[in-house]
Write an enzyme that holds these catalytic residues in place. Structure first.
Site, PDB file in Angstrom:
ATOM      1  CE1 TYR A 278      -4.068  -3.229   5.287  1.00  0.00           C
ATOM      2  CE2 TYR A 278      -3.626  -0.911   4.792  1.00  0.00           C
ATOM      3  CZ  TYR A 278      -3.932  -2.200   4.367  1.00  0.00           C
ATOM      4  OH  TYR A 278      -4.081  -2.449   3.028  1.00  0.00           O
TER       5      TYR A 278
ATOM      6  CB  SER B  36      -0.884   0.014   1.252  1.00  0.00           C
ATOM      7  OG  SER B  36      -1.505   1.276   1.416  1.00  0.00           O
TER       8      SER B  36
END
Length: 264
Positions: free
Chosen positions: A168, A155
């Site tokens: 995360y 990400s």
């Protein structure tokens, strides 16, 4: 989940003819778009998701488009289910050339300094540990196929972990290092290892970031292109990395974020 009706440009090329790809978490979002794209390029694709009904629905939808796709349910956090997943793929298609590790969770949100141990454990267990162990399970089969490759889905938040999803994001930062480490280990064997770092893509997984028009506009404003990404754009990047066109690319993270900040 049904695949998107929007076909990505370049999907008619057949760079992956005769290849076998295993894609995890592939019944929605980026995983689904990736399974569809790899199959459109000629690969036989084996998919998984935690729910058998989602796998069955997705396989039926993609087969309805004339694509060679099979799959089974798998919780990637389970050693037994990971083993069964890899064995099912190899039994169905006779081997494995490509592994796309896409499964991830984010069970909690908030400041890093206040993140509970159970949330930390679950995030690291699925997003990092399971990714490593899935590679270990697949390697005996990848080693048998010339030109084999692995892609991790990270990400853009890996480069600058933001509150309230910092834990995360930190797990996604770990995938950048995992990519480098595995690429160095496996490069002498001819196995390439790369990573894709998506920007903000409106999917079920990222729904909280774009749940209102105002939030979506705010996220789009952080990109140079002033728009959100599409799953098909991530799939196109993954298809490139696992194709012969990227034969001399390994250990790299390809950021597909519309120009968002992406430096550690």
């Amino acid at each position: 989940m049904a695949p998107s009706d929007e076909s990505p440009s370049g999907a008619n090329c057949r760079r992956l003819e005769g290849k076998v790809a295993l894609v995890t978490a592939a019944t929605a979002g980026i995983g689904l778009a990736t399974a569809e794209r790899l199959a459109q390029e000629g690969a036989s694709v084996f998919i998984c998701s935690r729910k058998a009904s989602n796998v069955e629905e997705t396989v039926a939808a993609l087969r309805g488009r004339g694509l060679e796709v099979s799959g089974c349910a798998c919780h990637v956090g389970s050693a037994e289910q990971r083993k069964q997943l890899v064995e099912a793929c190899v039994q169905k298609y006779g081997g494995m050339d490509i592994l796309v590790s896409n499964a991830a969770v984010n069970p909690g949100a908030g400041p890093l300094a206040e993140t509970s141990p159970d949330v930390i454990d679950k995030i690291l267990d699925i997003n990092v540990k399971a990714a490593v162990l899935l590679v270990q399970a697949a390697l005996p089969h990848l080693r048998k196929r010339p030109g084999a490759s692995i892609v991790f889905v990270s990400s853009v938040t890996a480069f600058n972990p933001p509150e309230p999803i910092a834990m995360y994001a930190v797990s996604k930062t770990a995938l950048l290092g995992l990519t480098k480490g595995l690429a160095a280990e496996l490069g002498p064997e001819g196995i390439r290892v790369n990573c894709v770092a998506p920007g903000i893509v409106p999917t079920k997984f990222s729904a909280a970031l774009v749940e209102t028009p105002e939030l979506a506009a705010q996220q789009a404003s952080t990109t140079m292109l002033k728009r959100l990404g599409r799953p098909q754009e991530q799939a196109a990047a993954i298809a490139y990395l696992v194709s012969p066109d990227a034969a001399y690319v390994t250990g790299e993270t390809l950021v597909v974020s519309g120009g968002m900040h992406s430096r550690l």
